[in-house]
Every structure is written in structure tokens, then in C-alpha cells.
Motif scaffolding. Structure first.
Motif, PDB file in Angstrom:
ATOM      1  N   PRO A 133       5.100  -8.196 -14.531  1.00 55.22           N
ATOM      2  CA  PRO A 133       4.948  -7.226 -13.691  1.00 55.22           C
ATOM      3  C   PRO A 133       4.861  -8.302 -11.742  1.00 55.22           C
ATOM      4  CG  PRO A 133       2.954  -7.643 -14.835  1.00 55.22           C
ATOM      5  CD  PRO A 133       3.812  -7.966 -15.075  1.00 55.22           C
ATOM      6  N   GLY A 134       4.986  -7.168 -11.242  1.00 54.61           N
ATOM      7  CA  GLY A 134       5.631  -7.659 -10.113  1.00 54.61           C
ATOM      8  C   GLY A 134       4.629  -6.982  -8.872  1.00 54.61           C
ATOM      9  N   ARG A 135       4.321  -6.730  -7.859  1.00 55.42           N
ATOM     10  CA  ARG A 135       3.729  -5.903  -6.891  1.00 55.42           C
ATOM     11  C   ARG A 135       4.676  -5.890  -5.747  1.00 55.42           C
ATOM     12  NH1 ARG A 135       2.531  -4.052 -11.181  1.00 55.42           N
ATOM     13  NH2 ARG A 135      -0.210  -3.450 -11.821  1.00 55.42           N
ATOM     14  N   ILE A 136       5.190  -5.186  -4.774  1.00 57.50           N
ATOM     15  CA  ILE A 136       5.371  -4.743  -3.419  1.00 57.50           C
ATOM     16  C   ILE A 136       4.694  -4.278  -3.081  1.00 57.50           C
ATOM     17  CG2 ILE A 136       7.264  -4.315  -1.840  1.00 57.50           C
ATOM     18  CD1 ILE A 136       8.724  -5.239  -4.081  1.00 57.50           C
ATOM     19  N   ILE A 137       3.466  -4.479  -1.709  1.00 59.51           N
ATOM     20  CA  ILE A 137       3.578  -3.272  -1.016  1.00 59.51           C
ATOM     21  C   ILE A 137       3.569  -3.513   0.177  1.00 59.51           C
ATOM     22  CG2 ILE A 137       0.948  -2.765  -0.282  1.00 59.51           C
ATOM     23  CD1 ILE A 137      -0.438  -4.567  -2.692  1.00 59.51           C
ATOM     24  N   LEU A 138       4.171  -2.425   1.192  1.00 59.75           N
ATOM     25  CA  LEU A 138       4.201  -2.139   2.643  1.00 59.75           C
ATOM     26  C   LEU A 138       3.152  -1.572   3.307  1.00 59.75           C
ATOM     27  CD1 LEU A 138       7.472  -1.158   0.764  1.00 59.75           C
ATOM     28  CD2 LEU A 138       7.896  -2.529   2.969  1.00 59.75           C
ATOM     29  N   ILE A 139       3.425  -1.402   4.701  1.00 57.76           N
ATOM     30  CA  ILE A 139       2.039  -1.595   5.157  1.00 57.76           C
ATOM     31  C   ILE A 139       2.985  -1.152   6.234  1.00 57.76           C
ATOM     32  CG2 ILE A 139      -0.094  -2.159   7.007  1.00 57.76           C
ATOM     33  CD1 ILE A 139      -0.288  -3.323   4.264  1.00 57.76           C
ATOM     34  N   GLY A 140       2.281   0.960   6.499  1.00 55.81           N
ATOM     35  CA  GLY A 140       3.179   1.640   7.263  1.00 55.81           C
ATOM     36  C   GLY A 140       1.824   2.060   8.293  1.00 55.81           C
ATOM     37  N   SER A 141       2.377   3.170   8.734  1.00 55.05           N
ATOM     38  CA  SER A 141       0.971   3.954   9.717  1.00 55.05           C
ATOM     39  C   SER A 141       1.015   5.381   9.551  1.00 55.05           C
ATOM     40  CB  SER A 141       1.799   3.532  10.840  1.00 55.05           C
ATOM     41  OG  SER A 141       1.508   3.682  11.979  1.00 55.05           O
ATOM     42  N   THR A 142      -0.004   5.519   9.426  1.00 58.21           N
ATOM     43  CA  THR A 142      -0.052   7.149  10.409  1.00 58.21           C
ATOM     44  C   THR A 142       0.621   7.809  11.139  1.00 58.21           C
ATOM     45  OG1 THR A 142      -2.354   7.416  11.699  1.00 58.21           O
ATOM     46  CG2 THR A 142      -2.739   7.573   8.970  1.00 58.21           C
ATOM     47  N   GLY A 143       1.150   7.021  11.877  1.00 57.51           N
ATOM     48  CA  GLY A 143       2.035   7.217  13.305  1.00 57.51           C
ATOM     49  C   GLY A 143       3.651   7.754  12.423  1.00 57.51           C
ATOM     50  N   CYS A 152       2.356   6.715  -1.214  1.00 61.96           N
ATOM     51  CA  CYS A 152       1.929   5.942   0.561  1.00 61.96           C
ATOM     52  C   CYS A 152       0.018   6.594   0.723  1.00 61.96           C
ATOM     53  CB  CYS A 152       2.690   6.589   1.979  1.00 61.96           C
ATOM     54  SG  CYS A 152       2.517   6.574   3.078  1.00 61.96           S
ATOM     55  N   ILE A 153      -0.412   5.878   0.475  1.00 59.88           N
ATOM     56  CA  ILE A 153      -1.973   6.065   0.505  1.00 59.88           C
ATOM     57  C   ILE A 153      -2.230   5.273   1.777  1.00 59.88           C
ATOM     58  CG2 ILE A 153      -4.058   4.864  -0.537  1.00 59.88           C
ATOM     59  CD1 ILE A 153      -2.291   3.874  -3.164  1.00 59.88           C
ATOM     60  N   LEU A 154      -2.430   6.898   2.298  1.00 59.52           N
ATOM     61  CA  LEU A 154      -3.581   6.755   3.839  1.00 59.52           C
ATOM     62  C   LEU A 154      -5.017   6.250   3.421  1.00 59.52           C
ATOM     63  CD1 LEU A 154      -1.191   8.241   3.939  1.00 59.52           C
ATOM     64  CD2 LEU A 154      -2.237   9.656   5.780  1.00 59.52           C
ATOM     65  N   GLY A 179      11.367  -0.103  -9.936  1.00 60.12           N
ATOM     66  CA  GLY A 179      10.006  -0.256 -11.696  1.00 60.12           C
ATOM     67  C   GLY A 179      10.668  -0.482 -13.025  1.00 60.12           C
ATOM     68  N   PRO A 180      11.886   0.423 -12.289  1.00 60.24           N
ATOM     69  CA  PRO A 180      12.269  -0.019 -14.297  1.00 60.24           C
ATOM     70  C   PRO A 180      12.521  -1.469 -14.817  1.00 60.24           C
ATOM     71  CG  PRO A 180      13.491   1.219 -13.214  1.00 60.24           C
ATOM     72  CD  PRO A 180      12.808   1.211 -12.449  1.00 60.24           C
ATOM     73  N   LYS A 181      12.079  -2.246 -13.136  1.00 58.77           N
ATOM     74  CA  LYS A 181      12.578  -4.014 -13.418  1.00 58.77           C
ATOM     75  C   LYS A 181      11.124  -4.903 -14.002  1.00 58.77           C
ATOM     76  CE  LYS A 181      16.775  -3.848 -11.450  1.00 58.77           C
ATOM     77  NZ  LYS A 181      17.660  -4.753  -9.990  1.00 58.77           N
ATOM     78  N   GLY A 182       9.658  -3.396 -13.797  1.00 61.15           N
ATOM     79  CA  GLY A 182       8.470  -3.770 -14.191  1.00 61.15           C
ATOM     80  C   GLY A 182       7.622  -4.622 -12.626  1.00 61.15           C
ATOM     81  N   VAL A 183       7.868  -3.881 -11.600  1.00 60.10           N
ATOM     82  CA  VAL A 183       7.434  -3.892 -10.381  1.00 60.10           C
ATOM     83  C   VAL A 183       6.994  -2.558  -9.909  1.00 60.10           C
ATOM     84  CG1 VAL A 183       8.195  -4.725  -8.094  1.00 60.10           C
ATOM     85  CG2 VAL A 183       9.886  -6.164  -9.712  1.00 60.10           C
ATOM     86  N   THR A 184       6.430  -2.678  -8.906  1.00 58.58           N
ATOM     87  CA  THR A 184       5.909  -1.455  -9.063  1.00 58.58           C
ATOM     88  C   THR A 184       5.752  -1.414  -7.068  1.00 58.58           C
ATOM     89  OG1 THR A 184       3.216  -1.200  -8.495  1.00 58.58           O
ATOM     90  CG2 THR A 184       4.130  -0.951 -10.243  1.00 58.58           C
ATOM     91  N   VAL A 185       6.240  -0.549  -6.425  1.00 59.36           N
ATOM     92  CA  VAL A 185       6.085  -1.123  -4.468  1.00 59.36           C
ATOM     93  C   VAL A 185       5.101   0.797  -4.105  1.00 59.36           C
ATOM     94  CG1 VAL A 185       7.914  -0.775  -2.847  1.00 59.36           C
ATOM     95  CG2 VAL A 185       8.871  -1.314  -5.243  1.00 59.36           C
ATOM     96  N   ASN A 186       4.565   0.146  -3.336  1.00 60.20           N
ATOM     97  CA  ASN A 186       3.734   1.197  -2.483  1.00 60.20           C
ATOM     98  C   ASN A 186       4.155   1.129  -1.044  1.00 60.20           C
ATOM     99  OD1 ASN A 186       2.781   3.257  -4.957  1.00 60.20           O
ATOM    100  ND2 ASN A 186       2.322   1.108  -6.228  1.00 60.20           N
ATOM    101  N   CYS A 187       3.701   1.816  -0.322  1.00 61.84           N
ATOM    102  CA  CYS A 187       2.855   1.530   0.988  1.00 61.84           C
ATOM    103  C   CYS A 187       1.825   1.995   1.450  1.00 61.84           C
ATOM    104  CB  CYS A 187       3.485   2.711   1.768  1.00 61.84           C
ATOM    105  SG  CYS A 187       3.832   2.935   3.555  1.00 61.84           S
ATOM    106  N   VAL A 188       0.919   1.520   2.019  1.00 58.66           N
ATOM    107  CA  VAL A 188      -0.782   2.150   2.412  1.00 58.66           C
ATOM    108  C   VAL A 188      -0.335   1.849   3.797  1.00 58.66           C
ATOM    109  CG1 VAL A 188      -3.173   0.805   2.463  1.00 58.66           C
ATOM    110  CG2 VAL A 188      -1.436   0.613   0.684  1.00 58.66           C
ATOM    111  N   CYS A 189      -1.305   2.813   4.011  1.00 54.36           N
ATOM    112  CA  CYS A 189      -1.033   2.482   5.993  1.00 54.36           C
ATOM    113  C   CYS A 189      -2.935   3.302   6.268  1.00 54.36           C
ATOM    114  CB  CYS A 189      -0.191   4.700   6.145  1.00 54.36           C
ATOM    115  SG  CYS A 189       1.083   5.084   5.636  1.00 54.36           S
TER     116      CYS A 189
END
Length: 253
Positions: free
Chosen positions: A137-147, A243-245, A177-187
């Protein structure tokens, strides 16, 4: 169920990891047991010092100079990552970013290109290049912005680019997701970093503090980094496309 937020034995790539929030993310991942490869733009001495201080025993911290806006750097980053960690990586954190804050009528096409290249094209094409070497399993995390969610004066480029980041994140969560990678964004919201200190007028800082219910202050990089560390862990295995703020409650959105 016992919490398993340790990242012992994991490897991570963090873009823009030498300063501010990026450096805090690197330190948090290391504290959780991960080895980390991070990119930086220009401050080699600072990056080298971080590697020296954070590397310990079997944990390696490796820095690599790269311009996130240079698409030719994607292949070089992947090659350098595989040289450091031949088995690939478990966690990819797209932290490198930036913007220009100006009223609509003052923006230029070159500013638009730079901001969207840095915030949208860079994570897209680096992820594409690295994907074959992202473990499952893998993790991709993008950094967003409240902007991306607030009507911030002068925030056309920041808001537009980070809204694009959120859109990519949801699409990738469906595709990967079906390939075992979760993708989320933290802002993050307004965070007490060198960049914030140099780029924001005092009146803007006072505004953010006044509108933040928790202690009426700016966020600290390490407070944001702990959220990224959690999302990278097995404890967040059931979170995807989210997207987690992390911003002290500045606006309830």
C-alpha cells in the motif's frame, strides 16, 4: 484496534522539504521512523545540515536540489530516489508550492504560468513519473490551502491552483485506490513560517489571528506536520479522496 502510526521501515519523498512546513513534515516522518528523501530549491547548506542532524542508524535522510517548475527534473528526482532507496518509496508528499498575491487587474501571464506549474503541473507529472516505484500500500499526500475555499483578496492564483490540486486529488483517489494507493490532501491555513513573515503585511497576520478561535494565533509548522504524518500512517488506511483542513478553525468550512 491498536494505533499503528509508526512509519518504521517506510520511505518517503517530500518536495520542498528544507524550510517551513516542508521541513516540519520531514522531521515528523523521521520521528515516526521513516527514512526520507526531500527536494529543495536553493539552500544547499540548510538541506545538508538537516540530513546530518536527522539521519540516524538505519534511517536515512537524503536531500536533492531540484526546481519543481522544471519538468526535466522529474526523471532526475526519480533516478536519485531509486539510487537512495532502490526498492522504491511508500509515501509521496507534494509540499513544494507558492503563489503571487495580487488583485486581478495586476496579474501577469508569466505569474499565472509559474504558480500553476509549481502547484498543479509539478505534482501531476512527478507523480506520473514516480508511480511505478510507489509501493503498495502507498500514500500520496498533496498540500492544499484554505485559499482554495475562501474568497481571499488577491488570491486568484493561489485559490485557482489549489482548487486544481483538490480536483486532481479526488480523481487520483478514484484511479489509484483499487491499486492500493490512498490519495488525500491536507490544507494549512496561515502558518508561522519565514515565508509568511516575509510575504504578509502585519495587518494580514493580525486578521488571521483574530479570526482563529484556537488561541487566536497563527499555526505552527509542526502542528500541521503531525496531520500529514497521521495521513501517511496505517491509521489512515480508510481515508481517501479527503481534504483535511488543519488551520485552528479559521472559518468553519
Amino acid at each position: 484496534m491498536a494505533l499503528t502510526s509508526t512509519l518504521s521501515g517506510r520511505t518517503a519523498l517530500v518536495t520542498g522539504g528544507a524550510r517551513g512546513i516542508g521541513a516540519a513534515i520531514v522531521r515528523d516522518l523521521v520521528d515516526r521512523g521513516a527514512s526520507v528523501f526531500f527536494t529543495y530549491l536553493s539552500n544547499k547548506d540548510l538541506a545538508t545540515d538537516m540530513c546530518r542532524k536527522l539521519s540516524s542508524g538505519s534511517q536515512r535522510v537524503v536531500a536533492f536540489q531540484a526546481d519543481a517548475c522544471d519538468r526535466a527534473s522529474d526523471g532526475k528526482i526519480v533516478s536519485a530516489v531509486l539510487e537512495a532507496f532502490p526498492a522504491g518509496i511508500d509515501i509521496l508528499v507534494h509540499n513544494a508550492g507558492g503563489s503571487v498575491v495580487k488583485p486581478l487587474e495586476d496579474l501577469t501571464y508569466e505569474e499565472y504560468r509559474r504558480v500553476y506549474e509549481l502547484n498543479v503541473a509539478a505534482p501531476l507529472f512527478l507523480t506520473q513519473a514516480l508511480l511505478p516505484n510507489l509501493k503498495r500500500p502507498g500514500r500520496i499526500i498533496l498540500i492544499g490551502s484554505t485559499g482554495a475555499r475562501l474568497g481571499m483578496f488577491g488570491g486568484s492564483l493561489l485559490g485557482g491552483a489549489k482548487a486544481g490540486v483538490e480536483g486532481m486529488m479526488r480523481t487520483w483517489a478514484q484511479e489509484l485506490g483499487p491499486k492500493g494507493v490512498t490519495v488525500n490532501c491536507v490544507c494549512p491555513g496561515a502558518t508561522d513560517t519565514d515565508k509568511m513573515a516575509k510575504g504578509a503585511p502585519e495587518v494580514i497576520e493580525k486578521y488571521f489571528k483574530a479570526r482563529t478561535p484556537i488561541e487566536q494565533r497563527l499555526g505552527r509548522p509542526e502542528e500541521f506536520a503531525t496531520v500529514v504524518g497521521f495521513v501517511a500512517s496505517d491509521d489512515a488506511r480508510w481515508i481517501a479522496g479527503k481534504c483535511i483542513l488543519a488551520y485552528g478553525g479559521h472559518y468553519m468550512i
